[in-house]
Design a protein around this motif. Sequence first.
Motif, short mmCIF file in Angstrom:
data_model
loop_
_atom_site.label_atom_id
_atom_site.label_comp_id
_atom_site.label_asym_id
_atom_site.label_seq_id
_atom_site.Cartn_x
_atom_site.Cartn_y
_atom_site.Cartn_z
N ARG A 38 0.83 -1.20 0.00
CA ARG A 38 0.00 0.00 0.00
C ARG A 38 0.87 1.25 0.00
O ARG A 38 2.01 1.22 0.47
N GLN A 39 0.29 2.33 -0.52
CA GLN A 39 1.01 3.59 -0.58
C GLN A 39 0.06 4.72 -0.21
O GLN A 39 -0.93 4.96 -0.91
N ALA A 40 0.37 5.38 0.87
CA ALA A 40 -0.41 6.53 1.31
C ALA A 40 0.19 7.79 0.69
O ALA A 40 1.37 7.81 0.31
N PRO A 41 -0.60 8.86 0.59
CA PRO A 41 -0.09 10.11 0.00
C PRO A 41 1.17 10.61 0.71
O PRO A 41 1.21 10.69 1.93
N GLY A 42 2.19 10.90 -0.08
CA GLY A 42 3.42 11.43 0.48
C GLY A 42 4.32 10.41 1.15
O GLY A 42 5.34 10.77 1.73
N LYS A 43 3.95 9.13 1.07
CA LYS A 43 4.75 8.08 1.72
C LYS A 43 5.22 7.07 0.70
O LYS A 43 4.68 6.97 -0.40
N GLU A 44 6.22 6.31 1.09
CA GLU A 44 6.71 5.25 0.22
C GLU A 44 5.76 4.05 0.25
O GLU A 44 5.01 3.86 1.21
N ARG A 45 5.84 3.24 -0.78
CA ARG A 45 5.05 2.02 -0.83
C ARG A 45 5.53 1.08 0.28
O ARG A 45 6.74 0.88 0.44
N GLU A 46 4.60 0.51 1.02
CA GLU A 46 4.97 -0.36 2.12
C GLU A 46 4.29 -1.73 1.99
O GLU A 46 3.19 -1.86 1.46
N PHE A 47 4.98 -2.71 2.52
CA PHE A 47 4.48 -4.08 2.52
C PHE A 47 3.31 -4.22 3.48
O PHE A 47 3.32 -3.64 4.57
N VAL A 48 2.31 -4.99 3.08
CA VAL A 48 1.16 -5.27 3.94
C VAL A 48 1.09 -6.76 4.29
O VAL A 48 1.06 -7.13 5.45
#
Length: 126
Positions: A38-48
């Motif tokens: 997942r990727q939130a605005p202004g953040k890097e893509r992160e593992f879920v």
Amino acid sequence: QVQLVESGGGLVQAGGSLRLSCEATGLTTGSIAMAWFRQAPGKEREFVSAISRSGGFDYYVDSVKGRFTISKDSAKNTMYLQMDSLQLGDTAIYHCAARAAGGDYYYARTSAYEYWGQGTQVTVSS
């Protein structure tokens, strides 16, 4: 041609549930490792969460353990992410990923995956 298509995102109140789907074409979900990022605005893509080829192994980031469940349905060539007890911090674009190479393992790094979907938006409101 390999294609991953996500669906099931939407707007939900905190504490609610959503089920995301990732339908694969050009690949058989029973023979590939898959994951959700997942990727939130202004953040890097992160593992879920990730699931192995066989579906026998899965793994979750600590922040979703006990709330999210990953699964695969080989007959439908589809991977799912059941998300319960959603929190404001879960708001993001959710992407599915697939890896054809390797053994019966799960992988948590973005660089491990060859194929990516376009994503589906999940918004959790208070």
